[in-house]
Design a protein around this motif. Structure first.
Motif, mmCIF file in Angstrom:
data_model
loop_
_atom_site.group_PDB
_atom_site.id
_atom_site.type_symbol
_atom_site.label_atom_id
_atom_site.label_comp_id
_atom_site.label_asym_id
_atom_site.label_seq_id
_atom_site.Cartn_x
_atom_site.Cartn_y
_atom_site.Cartn_z
ATOM 1 N N ARG A 28 -54.722 18.066 60.966
ATOM 2 C CA ARG A 28 -55.279 17.817 59.632
ATOM 3 C C ARG A 28 -54.420 18.473 58.553
ATOM 4 N NH1 ARG A 28 -58.545 13.524 59.193
ATOM 5 N NH2 ARG A 28 -60.100 13.498 60.870
ATOM 6 N N ARG A 29 -53.962 19.689 58.809
ATOM 7 C CA ARG A 29 -53.184 20.418 57.805
ATOM 8 C C ARG A 29 -51.731 19.966 57.757
ATOM 9 N NH1 ARG A 29 -57.404 23.411 59.272
ATOM 10 N NH2 ARG A 29 -58.291 24.898 57.781
ATOM 11 N N TRP B 111 -56.837 28.589 63.493
ATOM 12 C CA TRP B 111 -58.158 28.173 63.012
ATOM 13 C C TRP B 111 -59.151 27.976 64.156
ATOM 14 C CZ3 TRP B 111 -53.603 25.810 61.342
ATOM 15 C CH2 TRP B 111 -53.201 26.173 60.055
ATOM 16 N N GLU B 112 -58.662 27.521 65.304
ATOM 17 C CA GLU B 112 -59.559 27.187 66.409
ATOM 18 C C GLU B 112 -59.556 28.216 67.532
ATOM 19 O OE1 GLU B 112 -59.072 23.202 67.845
ATOM 20 O OE2 GLU B 112 -58.868 22.358 65.831
ATOM 21 N N THR C 153 -54.217 20.380 68.460
ATOM 22 C CA THR C 153 -55.508 20.712 67.863
ATOM 23 C C THR C 153 -55.815 19.858 66.636
ATOM 24 O OG1 THR C 153 -54.614 22.416 66.376
ATOM 25 C CG2 THR C 153 -55.250 23.109 68.604
ATOM 26 N N GLU C 154 -57.091 19.656 66.427
ATOM 27 C CA GLU C 154 -57.571 18.898 65.277
ATOM 28 C C GLU C 154 -57.227 19.606 63.967
ATOM 29 O OE1 GLU C 154 -59.773 15.795 63.297
ATOM 30 O OE2 GLU C 154 -59.329 15.981 65.436
ATOM 31 N N SER C 155 -57.417 20.924 63.927
ATOM 32 C CA SER C 155 -57.204 21.671 62.684
ATOM 33 C C SER C 155 -55.767 21.582 62.209
ATOM 34 C CB SER C 155 -57.589 23.144 62.884
ATOM 35 O OG SER C 155 -58.960 23.267 63.169
#
Length: 317
Positions: A127-128, A167-168, A122-124
């Motif tokens: 990123r974290r 998050w997603e 996932t993108e989220s």
């Protein structure tokens, strides 16, 4: 966060007969994934003894540590010291997680022969965790994996957040498969499909794994990594075995947890896995009594009992 909020897919009916593997390779993650979330730093000497005990119990793969920056994971800041003090047992693999090219340099200098990279679906989360986007993570991993392969190393690719993301929410099956195929294309020899927040259910597991196989990924190159947040880790493992997966990640005594899910109870306990495999008649090569003794010993150093039900039952008997 429950399955309704995540929108997890229903099980896809299969006409294929259930054929369980004759043997399972247990990929022990306790020394790395299990200990990395401990708040109190575990002395290097205790970690080294832990590694020796796990190998002596018959575990064929013991993921040892990680070459991450100390400020990111203080618990693993002693990676070099641990590897220097390790007496490698014959026939046992000791993988090390590497985050980048610098980590690979350290692994090569330490004589490591197996590494792992930690990607996400996932993108989220990327990123974290990596301060990079979903696609950008491959730009970082590609030269690391390709160089490692050139140096004769075996490389495992972790895919975290493969079943749900805090998050997603739901993570598309096709998206997970796409990430996995990209890791294989750059040179990873195995994928570990991770239920990082422990929300997977058996139907979802079977659907995802069968989608990988339908996409041309041999089931022999797939491993599974389950957390037991909702009590589904063993059921999910059984579902994976039904598809033909024969490498299962587990953590001695159920060490570990997930900082992104409330009430997370850690990784699938190796003892609980072994107990199930015994009942299924699947070979695994682990001395359960020695493993229980090891987890009880480590629990004493951590100052709390093991959450593993099998450890609790056998240590009390």
């Amino acid at each position: 966060m429950g399955t309704r909020e995540l929108g997890l897919p229903m099980r896809v009916a299969s006409s294929e007969p259930e054929v369980l593997p004759d043997a399972v390779t247990i990929w022990e993650v306790g020394p790395r994934d299990g200990l990395q979330n401990e708040k109190e730093v575990v002395p290097a000497g205790v970690k080294i003894e832990f590694l020796h005990r796990l190998a002596a119990a018959g575990l064929p793969v013991v993921e040892t540590t990680s070459f991450v920056r100390p400020e990111w994971v203080p618990q693993l800041a002693d990676a070099g010291e641990v590897l220097d003090g390790l007496r490698k047992a014959d026939g046992v693999r000791y993988p090390v997680l590497v985050p980048n090219a610098r980590g690979l340099d350290r692994a090569l200098d330490s004589g490591v022969t197996d590494i792992a990279v930690f990607a996400a679906a996932t993108e989220s989360f990327t990123r974290r965790n990596l301060n990079r986007g979903l696609d950008e993570q491959f730009v970082m991993f590609d030269p690391v994996v390709r160089r490692a392969v050139t140096e004769g190393m075996r490389v495992r690719g972790y895919i975290s957040m493969a079943f749900g993301d805090p998050w997603e929410g739901a993570v598309g099956v096709d998206q997970v498969v796409s990430v996995g195929r990209r890791l294989l294309e750059m040179g990873c020899d195995q994928l570990s499909i991770g239920d990082t927040i422990g929300v997977a259910t058996p139907g979802h597991v079977e659907t995802l794994l069968r989608t990988f196989v339908a996409a041309g990924v041999p089931v022999e190159r797939l491993a599974v990594h389950f957390h037991d947040t909702y009590g589904q880790a063993l059921a999910n493992t059984y579902a994976a075995l039904r598809v033909g997966v024969s490498t299962v990640d587990a953590s001695a005594g159920g060490l570990g947890g997930c900082p992104y899910a409330k009430s997370a109870t850690g990784n699938l306990a190796t003892e609980d896995l072994v107990w199930m495999l015994e009942g299924l008649g699947i070979e695994h090569g682990v001395d359960l009594d020695a493993l229980v003794e090891t987890s009880t010993w480590m629990a004493g150093h951590l100052g709390r009992p093991s959450p593993s039900r099998v450890v609790k039952a056998l240590s009390a008997s």
